[in-house]
Motif scaffolding. Sequence first.
Motif, short mmCIF file in Angstrom:
data_model
loop_
_atom_site.label_atom_id
_atom_site.label_comp_id
_atom_site.label_asym_id
_atom_site.label_seq_id
_atom_site.Cartn_x
_atom_site.Cartn_y
_atom_site.Cartn_z
N VAL A 43 0.82 -1.23 0.00
CA VAL A 43 0.00 0.00 0.00
C VAL A 43 0.85 1.28 0.00
O VAL A 43 0.56 2.23 -0.72
N GLY A 44 1.94 1.28 0.79
CA GLY A 44 2.80 2.47 0.86
C GLY A 44 3.40 2.80 -0.49
O GLY A 44 3.34 3.95 -0.96
N ILE A 47 0.76 4.10 -2.96
CA ILE A 47 0.39 5.52 -2.73
C ILE A 47 1.45 6.42 -3.37
O ILE A 47 1.13 7.40 -4.04
N ILE A 48 2.72 6.04 -3.20
CA ILE A 48 3.79 6.84 -3.78
C ILE A 48 3.66 6.87 -5.30
O ILE A 48 3.69 7.93 -5.93
N ALA A 51 0.83 8.89 -6.44
CA ALA A 51 0.97 10.34 -6.14
C ALA A 51 2.04 11.02 -7.00
O ALA A 51 2.00 12.23 -7.16
N ILE A 52 2.95 10.24 -7.56
CA ILE A 52 4.07 10.86 -8.30
C ILE A 52 3.60 11.77 -9.45
O ILE A 52 4.05 12.91 -9.55
N GLU A 54 1.20 13.59 -9.74
CA GLU A 54 0.53 14.82 -9.29
C GLU A 54 1.46 16.02 -9.36
O GLU A 54 1.01 17.16 -9.42
N THR A 55 2.76 15.75 -9.36
CA THR A 55 3.72 16.84 -9.46
C THR A 55 3.47 17.63 -10.76
O THR A 55 3.67 18.85 -10.79
N ILE A 58 0.86 20.16 -10.16
CA ILE A 58 1.38 21.16 -9.22
C ILE A 58 2.30 22.13 -9.97
O ILE A 58 2.25 23.35 -9.76
N PHE A 61 0.21 24.39 -11.81
CA PHE A 61 -0.30 25.43 -10.90
C PHE A 61 0.76 26.52 -10.69
O PHE A 61 0.45 27.72 -10.70
N ALA A 65 0.28 30.32 -11.57
CA ALA A 65 0.41 31.35 -10.54
C ALA A 65 1.41 32.42 -10.97
O ALA A 65 1.15 33.61 -10.80
N MET A 69 0.46 36.27 -11.43
CA MET A 69 1.11 37.26 -10.56
C MET A 69 1.96 38.23 -11.36
O MET A 69 2.17 39.37 -10.95
#
Lengths: 70, 639
Positions: A43-44, A47-48, A51-52, A54-55, A58, A61, A65, A69
Amino acid sequence: MENAIIAVAAAFSIGITAIATSIAQRAIGSAGVGALAEKPELVGSIIILVAIPETLVILGFAVAAIMLMG
Amino acid sequence: MIEKMARVEIIGLKKHLSRLIPLLHTSGYLQIDDIREMPDVMLQQFSPTAQMKEDREEVDLLIANINGLIESFSLNQKGQIETEPETKNEEDSVYSIKENVADITAQVQYINMRKKTLQDELISHSKYIEILKIISPFIPESSKDSGNATIRALVHSSQTRTMALLANQLKLLTHGKFEMITAKVGDETNAIIGIFPLELVSQVEGFMKNEKVGQLVLPEEYAYLSTEEALQHIEKKVELNHEELKKNDESMSRLAKKWLPSLKLWQLICKDKVDEIEVYLKIGETDFTFTIFGWVPSDDIQMLEIILKKEFSEEISLNVIGVPKELKSLIPVKLKNLEIVEPFEHFVKMRATPNYSDIDPSVLVAIFMPIFFGMMAGDVGYGIVMLLIAFLINKKVKEGLLSDIVKFLRLGAIWTIVFGILFGEYFGNLGEKLGIPPLWMSRSEPDSIFPLITMAIAVGVSHILLGLLIGSWNAFIHKNNNHLLERVGMFVGLVGLLFLVGSLTNYLPDAFRIIGWAVLAIGLIALAVSLGKSGVFLGPIEFVGLIGSILSYLRIAALGLASVFLAKVANDIGGMIPSVVAGLLISVLIHALNIVMGILSPTIQSLRLQYVEFFQRFYTGGQSPYEPFKKRVSKKLKI
């Protein structure tokens, strides 16, 4: 007009990276669920792996931004 | 923190083993090593006796029976009974369990068999009722004469003509005393009812049999009743069967309620017994002695010594022995932390159990995970709701991963409230509308994006620098120069980059620009050297990866913004609707959705920041956890 273009660019920055992330997560997620059924102790790591990507969104984003700005 | 472990050997005469093994099992301090897997031990493996093998088979069979009963009861109860194993009674020996299980099995078998019989009867009787109900309106009065018998059949409409020919033959056979009525009961089905004198039953039935006409044969007890009487009796019987089935189910429920907790307890006791038999295979032996190797937490050695001395005085010896180099990686790891940190141990173990010689990151995860969660969720109202949810779930769930998540959620909710006060968020911008100002910044203001992003980056830099420091320390402890150089290089390079960015953005004096370049260069060179020949290429790539990891902390800002704007949308939409009730309802629904997302997303993201960004800098893990030879059902030792 310039503001509108910046807003659209920021939206693309987030949107395209979000799509890319979801495509990657779709593949990793389905494989991960299969692996979890066989070996719940992974499971650990799963998850990694999920999740990788998702960078990507980000970073999208961050770019959005900076554009908003700037 | 990781508890210190000691390697021990227990030596004694084989005649004491039968008392020693249960004692070790009850005390639960020793993790027993398998003699076959010990590279430094030259001893013969214990040979189990025939009695042991027999016992093992008997217990295995008993476990299978118990599992069957538990499954049977659980199926019957459909989750109505939530049972926990009772505490162990002294009389719960395998022998008494076996007797009880046999007794319960017999009762369950009887109930199940009776249930099956009743269900079969119900199926057949329902069919009879269905057919008789179709036929009964067409039954002539003559069938009620006590001297008459009736035959009934349902035939396909295509066979009606054949049946008419048969009826003619039956009339001839019965000298004209056979009366046949045909009625259409469906699109393709005809009911055939034949009435004739009772004394001709055998002749008529024999004829029907010869002609292969399938007539409706009722069970013996209804065979000689008129259709109406038979229908009444069968309906009564069905009613009785339903009642009996209900009673049957109630008996099963009572049995389940009475025995399920005990069965679960016996299941554990039997598994304990299997463990006790299996552990012999891990022991070494000579002709007269045995040797057990294992691991005990250093703090518990004295207690184990006292227990052994009390039971065997000097007849069994417990020695602490050295740990050879090849066994270092096999030292079991036991984590010992404050109660508040314990849930986070499981999060760490989900990644991998820490190495014995490494730093236990549970405390760090316990500190950072709830803070990151709070930074992302950051809303006083949401924090209070999350606390309530955590409180409610905690009342129901006391153990397991969900319980750990709830404990984390409790801490996360507290930080959510803290950051909510800093950001001035009370169910989004409701606080702002009520005139409650933020103590730091309002995340919904356009001007706050820059400080928010700066905060996220600063958190990332600090977190990763801490990870690199721990990684450097671990590498130093393990005398791994390459890793040490790599992590120090990254650390120094990152510090150099901070100086550079600080001076370029005028937060630091211009002098730091040159210092920054120099420090960054030193860091990159150290990183490149640590990576060997390809370090010239891989070093900068690794460093860019490090920057990517820091940028990954932007998710703290991104999720926070998403949450606050959704909350703002909830309030704005609520305010736009003329009806107060409808507006409030819609607002509550959107807030509820935001809270659910606010629990799920920050939990996953803060865990990810620990696993991917933080652990990557110092954590390898992968050692085996400490699993003592311990009873599932505990019985306290009198010392």
